[in-house]
Design a protein around this motif. Sequence first.
Motif, mmCIF file in Angstrom:
data_model
loop_
_atom_site.group_PDB
_atom_site.id
_atom_site.type_symbol
_atom_site.label_atom_id
_atom_site.label_comp_id
_atom_site.label_asym_id
_atom_site.label_seq_id
_atom_site.Cartn_x
_atom_site.Cartn_y
_atom_site.Cartn_z
ATOM 1 N N GLN A 81 -10.431 8.747 12.402
ATOM 2 C CA GLN A 81 -11.859 8.482 12.444
ATOM 3 C C GLN A 81 -12.424 8.583 11.044
ATOM 4 O O GLN A 81 -11.883 9.298 10.181
ATOM 5 C CB GLN A 81 -12.569 9.503 13.349
ATOM 6 C CG GLN A 81 -12.420 9.224 14.844
ATOM 7 C CD GLN A 81 -13.323 8.095 15.314
ATOM 8 O OE1 GLN A 81 -13.813 7.299 14.530
ATOM 9 N NE2 GLN A 81 -13.534 8.026 16.619
ATOM 10 N N ASN A 82 -13.516 7.870 10.805
ATOM 11 C CA ASN A 82 -14.206 7.927 9.508
ATOM 12 C C ASN A 82 -13.263 7.644 8.340
ATOM 13 O O ASN A 82 -13.205 8.389 7.366
ATOM 14 C CB ASN A 82 -14.883 9.288 9.318
ATOM 15 C CG ASN A 82 -15.957 9.529 10.364
ATOM 16 O OD1 ASN A 82 -16.657 8.613 10.754
ATOM 17 N ND2 ASN A 82 -16.060 10.758 10.820
ATOM 18 N N ARG A 166 -15.398 3.277 11.219
ATOM 19 C CA ARG A 166 -15.349 4.087 12.430
ATOM 20 C C ARG A 166 -14.865 3.195 13.574
ATOM 21 O O ARG A 166 -15.382 2.106 13.786
ATOM 22 C CB ARG A 166 -16.720 4.669 12.746
ATOM 23 C CG ARG A 166 -16.684 5.578 13.950
ATOM 24 C CD ARG A 166 -17.974 6.324 14.111
ATOM 25 N NE ARG A 166 -17.692 7.530 14.874
ATOM 26 C CZ ARG A 166 -18.287 8.678 14.674
ATOM 27 N NH1 ARG A 166 -19.173 8.780 13.735
ATOM 28 N NH2 ARG A 166 -17.998 9.716 15.412
ATOM 29 N N ASN A 182 -13.267 10.536 20.362
ATOM 30 C CA ASN A 182 -14.523 11.272 20.199
ATOM 31 C C ASN A 182 -14.574 11.977 18.850
ATOM 32 O O ASN A 182 -13.541 12.380 18.313
ATOM 33 C CB ASN A 182 -14.653 12.337 21.303
ATOM 34 C CG ASN A 182 -15.647 11.918 22.364
ATOM 35 O OD1 ASN A 182 -16.575 11.164 22.106
ATOM 36 N ND2 ASN A 182 -15.448 12.398 23.576
ATOM 37 N N ASN A 183 -15.773 12.154 18.338
ATOM 38 C CA ASN A 183 -15.904 12.963 17.124
ATOM 39 C C ASN A 183 -15.859 14.437 17.499
ATOM 40 O O ASN A 183 -15.950 14.801 18.667
ATOM 41 C CB ASN A 183 -17.183 12.613 16.346
ATOM 42 C CG ASN A 183 -18.445 12.867 17.156
ATOM 43 O OD1 ASN A 183 -18.545 13.839 17.910
ATOM 44 N ND2 ASN A 183 -19.428 12.003 16.999
ATOM 45 N N GLU A 184 -15.723 15.291 16.487
ATOM 46 C CA GLU A 184 -15.521 16.714 16.756
ATOM 47 C C GLU A 184 -16.704 17.344 17.479
ATOM 48 O O GLU A 184 -16.528 18.248 18.303
ATOM 49 C CB GLU A 184 -15.210 17.479 15.466
ATOM 50 C CG GLU A 184 -16.265 17.435 14.400
ATOM 51 C CD GLU A 184 -16.143 16.242 13.459
ATOM 52 O OE1 GLU A 184 -16.741 16.317 12.375
ATOM 53 O OE2 GLU A 184 -15.473 15.256 13.799
ATOM 54 N N LYS A 185 -17.914 16.854 17.202
ATOM 55 C CA LYS A 185 -19.108 17.414 17.855
ATOM 56 C C LYS A 185 -19.038 17.206 19.366
ATOM 57 O O LYS A 185 -19.303 18.122 20.151
ATOM 58 C CB LYS A 185 -20.364 16.764 17.277
ATOM 59 C CG LYS A 185 -21.647 17.327 17.846
ATOM 60 C CD LYS A 185 -22.862 16.652 17.219
ATOM 61 C CE LYS A 185 -24.151 17.175 17.831
ATOM 62 N NZ LYS A 185 -25.345 16.502 17.237
#
Length: 199
Positions: A81-82, A166, A182-185
């Motif tokens: 990601q990113n 992304r 999913n992102n970490e948040k």
Amino acid sequence: MQISDWLTAPKYGARFLDNNQMLDLGLRTTKFRNSSAVAKHIKKLSREFDLMLITEYFDESLLLLRKLMCWSFDDILYLKQNVRADESRSQSLSEPLKDRIRKWNVADTRLYEYFNQTLWKKIAAYGPSFRRDLQYFKDKETYLHNLCVGNATSITNTRRNLTKTRYNVVENATDHCTLMINNEKNVFKRLWVKQESVA
């Protein structure tokens, strides 16, 4: 500001860029340029950590972690990601500038060199199946990417002159794919909700 200019008179953000890995790992800032104190701290860390992952050899590191923890290959799968776009990557640094960066981050440099060496010793100790296992893992990564990843979105930060890619999940994705991308948040939120439900 160019990194060469910043190194000439480090001011803004200096405390966050001065050997911050060693700072996070418990070495006092007053000891950063004390050679014997740095060596002693690295030895201490080598006793406390069975394995340090190296970013440039992330897949190799994960393979060692899998063996250490007796995990399956599925346990170490991930989706990037990113990812910084190629055009946003810094131009090649000159050797004199690299030397200046190493001197500024002398404690972090020694930390990296020590654990990079131990990584390759552990890879050698893994045995002849390492390359085969690494290729198998990369093939599983490719399969997961093709299964889960749909289109990509470019995110540009004009202030920092930075473009990241992304990846978005495919339509009708499995729950596994959604979790992987999913992102970490969102992952932490999901874990929090699950933890609350069993409390």
